[in-house]
Design a protein around this motif. Structure first.
Motif, PDB file in Angstrom:
ATOM      1  N   GLN A 143     -38.115  31.541  -4.057  1.00 17.01           N
ATOM      2  CA  GLN A 143     -38.055  31.308  -2.620  1.00 17.01           C
ATOM      3  C   GLN A 143     -39.418  30.857  -2.103  1.00 17.01           C
ATOM      4  O   GLN A 143     -40.443  31.483  -2.377  1.00 17.01           O
ATOM      5  CB  GLN A 143     -37.597  32.567  -1.888  1.00 17.01           C
ATOM      6  N   ASN A 144     -39.409  29.750  -1.356  1.00 18.80           N
ATOM      7  CA  ASN A 144     -40.620  29.155  -0.765  1.00 18.80           C
ATOM      8  C   ASN A 144     -41.598  28.622  -1.805  1.00 18.80           C
ATOM      9  O   ASN A 144     -42.729  28.282  -1.454  1.00 18.80           O
ATOM     10  CB  ASN A 144     -41.331  30.162   0.149  1.00 18.80           C
ATOM     11  N   ARG A 174     -38.739  24.489  -2.473  1.00 13.83           N
ATOM     12  CA  ARG A 174     -39.038  23.128  -2.054  1.00 13.83           C
ATOM     13  C   ARG A 174     -39.206  22.291  -3.309  1.00 13.83           C
ATOM     14  O   ARG A 174     -39.549  22.821  -4.361  1.00 13.83           O
ATOM     15  CB  ARG A 174     -40.323  23.095  -1.218  1.00 13.83           C
TER      16      ARG A 174
END
Length: 290
Positions: A143-144, A174
Motif C-alpha cells: 500500500q502506497n 502506485r
C-alpha cells in the motif's frame, strides 16, 4: 482472465503478494513453491497460498497457471526463467519482483515475448522489511508503495499483463514504467546505497565497540532514535543483498564512490562555511520529499 497464480518463492514478498491478492478480492487458486517446506507451510497456514508443491513438480504447476510470479533473489529468478521458458506458452504471463532489472530484462528478451512464447513483464515493488520470511508477510505491504515495471520498448501488453497491472493497483500500489538500465541506476541511489551505508556503519560500530561490554552498554544507553534509524537496515541478511550487489555492481560502486568523495568533502570542511552549505542542500532535499 487470471484464475490461477503460481508463486515461485514464498518469502516476505511472495507471501505478501498472495495475501494482497486475497485482500483485494482474488478468488482464484494460488499455488506456491520454494526451497524449504517450512516456509511453504507457513505461507499456506497464513493464507498466502492455497497449497504448495515441491520444486521438482513446479514445471507442471507453472504450465497449468495463468500467471507465474518469480519472487526469489535475482539469480534464482534468472534460473527459473530459463527452467520454465520451454514449458510455458503464449497464453501465460510471467512476472517477477527482482530488485535489479537489467539482466532479467535482457534474458526475457531472449526467452520470452516471442511468437509461441509466454509474455514476460519485469517488475519490482519498492517495498519490504529489513528481515524476510513468510511469517512477516503482510497484505498491506504494498500500500502506497511504488511498483516499478520495465517492459520491453514497444511491446504490446497482453490481456494478462493489463489484468496483472490492475491487481497491483488494487494492492494500493502506485506504478511507474522505467527502462531497465535506468531502473538499476536509480535504485542504486535510493535503495542500494542506503543499505550499504547502514550496513557499513553498523559493522564499523560493532568492530569499534562490540568487543568491550562497557562500550556496548554506553552505546546502547546513549544511542537514540537517530542511530536506530540509520542502522536499521544493518539488520538485513547478506542472503538478501548478495544478488543485488553482484547484478548491479557498477551502479552501486559509482554511488559509493560519490559518497566517499562527499564524506571527504565534509571531513575537510568541518570548520568552514562549506559545512553550512551541506546542511542547506540536505534540508532542501528533505523539504522536496515532504
Amino acid at each position: 482472465m487470471i484464475r490461477r497464480v503460481f508463486i515461485v518463492g514464498t518469502g516476505l514478498i511472495g507471501a505478501s503478494v498472495g495475501l494482497a491478492l486475497r485482500a483485494a478480492g482474488f478468488d482464484g487458486e494460488i499455488i506456491g513453491t520454494g526451497p524449504t517446506e517450512e516456509t511453504l507451510t507457513i505461507a499456506r497456514d497464513r493464507g498466502a497460498i492455497d497449497l504448495w508443491c515441491a520444486r521438482d513438480a513446479a514445471d507442471s504447476e507453472a504450465a497449468a497457471s495463468d500467471v507465474i510470479l518469480l519472487a526469489g533473489p535475482v539469480f534464482s529468478i534468472l534460473d527459473w526463467m530459463q527452467r520454465l521458458a520451454p514449458v510455458l506458452g503464449e497464453h501465460q504471463l510471467v512476472t517477477d519482483v527482482g530488485s535489479t532489472k537489467l539482466q532479467i530484462a535482457e534474458l526475457a528478451a531472449k526467452l520470452y515475448n516471442q511468437p509461441g512464447k509466454a509474455h514476460f513483464l519485469p517488475g519490482h515493488p519498492m517495498a519490504g522489511k529489513e528481515l524476510g520470511g513468510a511469517a512477516l508477510a503482510e497484505a498491506v505491504l504494498f500500500q502506497n508503495a511504488m511498483w516499478l515495471f520495465t517492459p520491453a520498448v514497444g511491446a504490446r501488453p497482453s490481456a494478462l499483463e493489463t489484468e496483472w497491472r490492475a491487481w497491483v493497483a488494487k494492492f494500493g500500489s502506485r506504478t511507474m514504467d522505467l527502462d531497465p538500465a535506468r531502473h538499476d541506476e536509480i535504485c542504486a541511489w535510493v535503495s542500494h546505497l542506503p543499505q550499504m551505508l547502514s550496513t557499513t556503519l553498523a559493522a564499523l560500530l560493532e568492530e569499534t565497540f562490540g568487543a568491550d561490554p562497557k562500550s556496548r552498554e554506553e552505546i546502547a544507553a546513549i544511542g537514540g532514535r537517530a542511530l536506530r534509524e540509520v542502522t536499521r537496515l544493518g539488520a538485513s541478511p547478506y542472503s538478501m543483498w548478495r544478488d543485488i550487489a553482484l547484478s548491479n555492481t557498477e551502479p552501486i560502486a559509482e554511488t559509493l564512490h560519490a559518497l566517499e568523495q562527499r564524506l571527504a568533502h565534509v571531513r575537510e570542511n568541518l570548520r568552514t562555511p562549506e559545512l553550512k552549505e551541506e546542511f542547506r542542500l540536505a534540508n532542501k532535499f528533505r523539504r522536496r520529499r515532504e
